[in-house]
Design a protein around this motif. Sequence first.
Motif, mmCIF file in Angstrom:
data_model
loop_
_atom_site.group_PDB
_atom_site.id
_atom_site.type_symbol
_atom_site.label_atom_id
_atom_site.label_comp_id
_atom_site.label_asym_id
_atom_site.label_seq_id
_atom_site.Cartn_x
_atom_site.Cartn_y
_atom_site.Cartn_z
ATOM 1 N N THR A 1 -4.345 -5.592 -0.733
ATOM 2 C CA THR A 1 -4.653 -4.356 -1.454
ATOM 3 C C THR A 1 -3.584 -3.287 -1.242
ATOM 4 O O THR A 1 -3.168 -2.610 -2.182
ATOM 5 C CB THR A 1 -6.023 -3.809 -1.024
ATOM 6 O OG1 THR A 1 -7.029 -4.752 -1.395
ATOM 7 C CG2 THR A 1 -6.327 -2.484 -1.701
ATOM 8 N N LEU A 2 -3.138 -3.120 -0.007
ATOM 9 C CA LEU A 2 -2.149 -2.080 0.309
ATOM 10 C C LEU A 2 -0.861 -2.300 -0.482
ATOM 11 O O LEU A 2 -0.339 -1.368 -1.105
ATOM 12 C CB LEU A 2 -1.864 -2.099 1.811
ATOM 13 C CG LEU A 2 -1.095 -0.907 2.375
ATOM 14 C CD1 LEU A 2 -1.848 0.380 2.154
ATOM 15 C CD2 LEU A 2 -0.814 -1.110 3.865
ATOM 16 N N GLU A 3 -0.362 -3.514 -0.487
ATOM 17 C CA GLU A 3 0.859 -3.818 -1.219
ATOM 18 C C GLU A 3 0.653 -3.659 -2.722
ATOM 19 O O GLU A 3 1.525 -3.160 -3.442
ATOM 20 C CB GLU A 3 1.318 -5.246 -0.903
ATOM 21 C CG GLU A 3 1.811 -5.454 0.527
ATOM 22 C CD GLU A 3 0.681 -5.580 1.533
ATOM 23 O OE1 GLU A 3 -0.495 -5.649 1.115
ATOM 24 O OE2 GLU A 3 0.985 -5.608 2.741
ATOM 25 N N ASP A 4 -0.526 -4.068 -3.198
ATOM 26 C CA ASP A 4 -0.816 -3.960 -4.630
ATOM 27 C C ASP A 4 -0.811 -2.509 -5.104
ATOM 28 O O ASP A 4 -0.506 -2.221 -6.264
ATOM 29 C CB ASP A 4 -2.178 -4.594 -4.946
ATOM 30 C CG ASP A 4 -2.191 -6.095 -4.728
ATOM 31 O OD1 ASP A 4 -1.100 -6.695 -4.625
ATOM 32 O OD2 ASP A 4 -3.291 -6.671 -4.638
ATOM 33 N N MET A 5 -1.145 -1.573 -4.199
ATOM 34 C CA MET A 5 -1.197 -0.159 -4.559
ATOM 35 C C MET A 5 0.134 0.549 -4.311
ATOM 36 O O MET A 5 0.264 1.747 -4.557
ATOM 37 C CB MET A 5 -2.312 0.545 -3.776
ATOM 38 C CG MET A 5 -3.707 0.016 -4.091
ATOM 39 S SD MET A 5 -4.995 0.938 -3.245
ATOM 40 C CE MET A 5 -4.893 2.503 -4.098
ATOM 41 N N GLY A 6 1.118 -0.168 -3.790
ATOM 42 C CA GLY A 6 2.428 0.422 -3.558
ATOM 43 C C GLY A 6 2.445 1.382 -2.391
ATOM 44 O O GLY A 6 3.293 2.289 -2.341
ATOM 45 N N LEU A 7 1.556 1.190 -1.410
ATOM 46 C CA LEU A 7 1.506 2.061 -0.232
ATOM 47 C C LEU A 7 1.955 1.290 0.998
ATOM 48 O O LEU A 7 1.843 0.064 1.062
ATOM 49 C CB LEU A 7 0.088 2.583 -0.020
ATOM 50 C CG LEU A 7 -0.462 3.544 -1.076
ATOM 51 C CD1 LEU A 7 -1.943 3.826 -0.826
ATOM 52 C CD2 LEU A 7 0.324 4.849 -1.075
ATOM 53 N N SER A 8 2.461 2.033 1.981
ATOM 54 C CA SER A 8 2.873 1.438 3.252
ATOM 55 C C SER A 8 1.899 1.836 4.340
ATOM 56 O O SER A 8 1.152 2.812 4.204
ATOM 57 C CB SER A 8 4.284 1.910 3.627
ATOM 58 O OG SER A 8 5.207 1.559 2.627
ATOM 59 N N SER A 9 1.913 1.091 5.430
ATOM 60 C CA SER A 9 1.023 1.410 6.543
ATOM 61 C C SER A 9 1.340 2.795 7.096
ATOM 62 O O SER A 9 2.470 3.268 7.013
ATOM 63 C CB SER A 9 1.163 0.361 7.647
ATOM 64 O OG SER A 9 2.476 0.363 8.165
ATOM 65 N N LYS A 10 0.320 3.435 7.614
ATOM 66 C CA LYS A 10 0.390 4.775 8.219
ATOM 67 C C LYS A 10 0.621 5.880 7.201
ATOM 68 O O LYS A 10 0.819 7.038 7.572
ATOM 69 C CB LYS A 10 1.487 4.863 9.301
ATOM 70 C CG LYS A 10 1.503 3.717 10.296
ATOM 71 C CD LYS A 10 0.220 3.571 11.070
ATOM 72 C CE LYS A 10 0.295 2.436 12.070
ATOM 73 N NZ LYS A 10 -0.979 2.196 12.768
ATOM 74 N N GLU A 11 0.611 5.571 5.905
ATOM 75 C CA GLU A 11 0.877 6.580 4.880
ATOM 76 C C GLU A 11 -0.379 6.990 4.111
ATOM 77 O O GLU A 11 -0.281 7.651 3.079
ATOM 78 C CB GLU A 11 1.909 6.058 3.878
ATOM 79 C CG GLU A 11 3.304 5.915 4.451
ATOM 80 C CD GLU A 11 4.315 5.486 3.402
ATOM 81 O OE1 GLU A 11 5.516 5.457 3.730
ATOM 82 O OE2 GLU A 11 3.908 5.195 2.254
ATOM 83 N N TYR A 12 -1.542 6.640 4.589
ATOM 84 C CA TYR A 12 -2.768 6.896 3.842
ATOM 85 C C TYR A 12 -3.957 6.963 4.793
ATOM 86 O O TYR A 12 -3.868 6.596 5.978
ATOM 87 C CB TYR A 12 -3.012 5.770 2.819
ATOM 88 C CG TYR A 12 -3.336 4.461 3.489
ATOM 89 C CD1 TYR A 12 -4.647 4.070 3.708
ATOM 90 C CD2 TYR A 12 -2.315 3.635 3.956
ATOM 91 C CE1 TYR A 12 -4.933 2.893 4.362
ATOM 92 C CE2 TYR A 12 -2.595 2.459 4.609
ATOM 93 C CZ TYR A 12 -3.918 2.084 4.810
ATOM 94 O OH TYR A 12 -4.203 0.924 5.478
ATOM 95 N N LEU A 13 -5.080 7.435 4.277
ATOM 96 C CA LEU A 13 -6.380 7.324 4.942
ATOM 97 C C LEU A 13 -7.281 6.474 4.062
ATOM 98 O O LEU A 13 -7.071 6.371 2.850
ATOM 99 C CB LEU A 13 -7.018 8.701 5.143
ATOM 100 C CG LEU A 13 -6.290 9.688 6.041
ATOM 101 C CD1 LEU A 13 -7.029 11.026 6.062
ATOM 102 C CD2 LEU A 13 -6.145 9.151 7.453
ATOM 103 N N VAL A 14 -8.296 5.870 4.659
ATOM 104 C CA VAL A 14 -9.283 5.120 3.890
ATOM 105 C C VAL A 14 -10.647 5.744 4.141
ATOM 106 O O VAL A 14 -10.966 6.139 5.262
ATOM 107 C CB VAL A 14 -9.282 3.620 4.257
ATOM 108 C CG1 VAL A 14 -9.560 3.385 5.731
ATOM 109 C CG2 VAL A 14 -10.286 2.857 3.414
#
Length: 292
Positions: free
Chosen positions: A186-199
């Motif tokens: 899911t993270l890769e599919d959304m174009g986001l990297s680790s530590k760059e978001y909250l869930v």
Amino acid sequence: MKILSIIGARPQFIKCAPLFRAIRKEHEEILVHTGQHYDPEMSYIFFNELQIPEPDYNLGVGSSIHGEQTGKMLIEIEKIFLKEKPDLVLVYGDTNSTLAGALTASKLHLKVAHVEAGLRSYDRTMPEEINRVLTDHVSDLLFCPTETAVLNLKKEGITRGVYNVGDVMLDSLKYNIKVAERKATTLEDMGLSSKEYLVATVHRASNTDSLKNLSSIVNAFCDVDIPIIFPVHPRTEKYLKHYGLWDKLCEKVKVIPPLGYLEMLKLMLTQRRSLRTPEGFRRKHTYLRCPA
């Protein structure tokens, strides 16, 4: 020994996954799915990901008001108990499925084991709290996740058949963590990297059914200065639209459908752990908690 396990909601699927592997090494297990969570995102994906066997019975009760839903379960579960004659009935957590299984078994004088016994919020307005308390008081074996849970039961006069066995959710996490890191995308599919978001998740009735609380949560989301991945529970989506809040979710809130266990686990493991919030955010929104 013939053990009959009752499950019906996503947390119970996760809890039963490590246990069925242990139970079936030495005992016969009958698996009953009440159908409390019934759509693919809320049910079948969990069976597939966690490699849970196909249920022997699926009651298909679906969604309805508490009394109606629990009543349907009581009727159908009793028929299964009379047919299967289990030596032990195993229930998990605090849902209507939990209560229905425990009540039916106790009235038929069947032994009841409760996994995650002794948890308390001390808020009797929560349906889950009523389910927890009543289930514990009819159970013969009470498997507690913590010493605090053991002490909670002791305060209520329950001391026999009580065991502090640890948290089965942690067992499930440890077993699946490497699988999640390898398979979840899911993270890769959304174009986001680790530590760059909250869930974030929001599904408790006390939040979803209250215009005031749900509005505060939406406002809090929009105060945060990094992306929030928001897998929306069907109940939450219904009330966001009902209260006119759906269109107020700002662009940084990435709304996605409900996720399976492995995808959610990967997101929680790689989300940002600390956050510098706008002035006043903590004061206004101290009830919010990010998944650990």
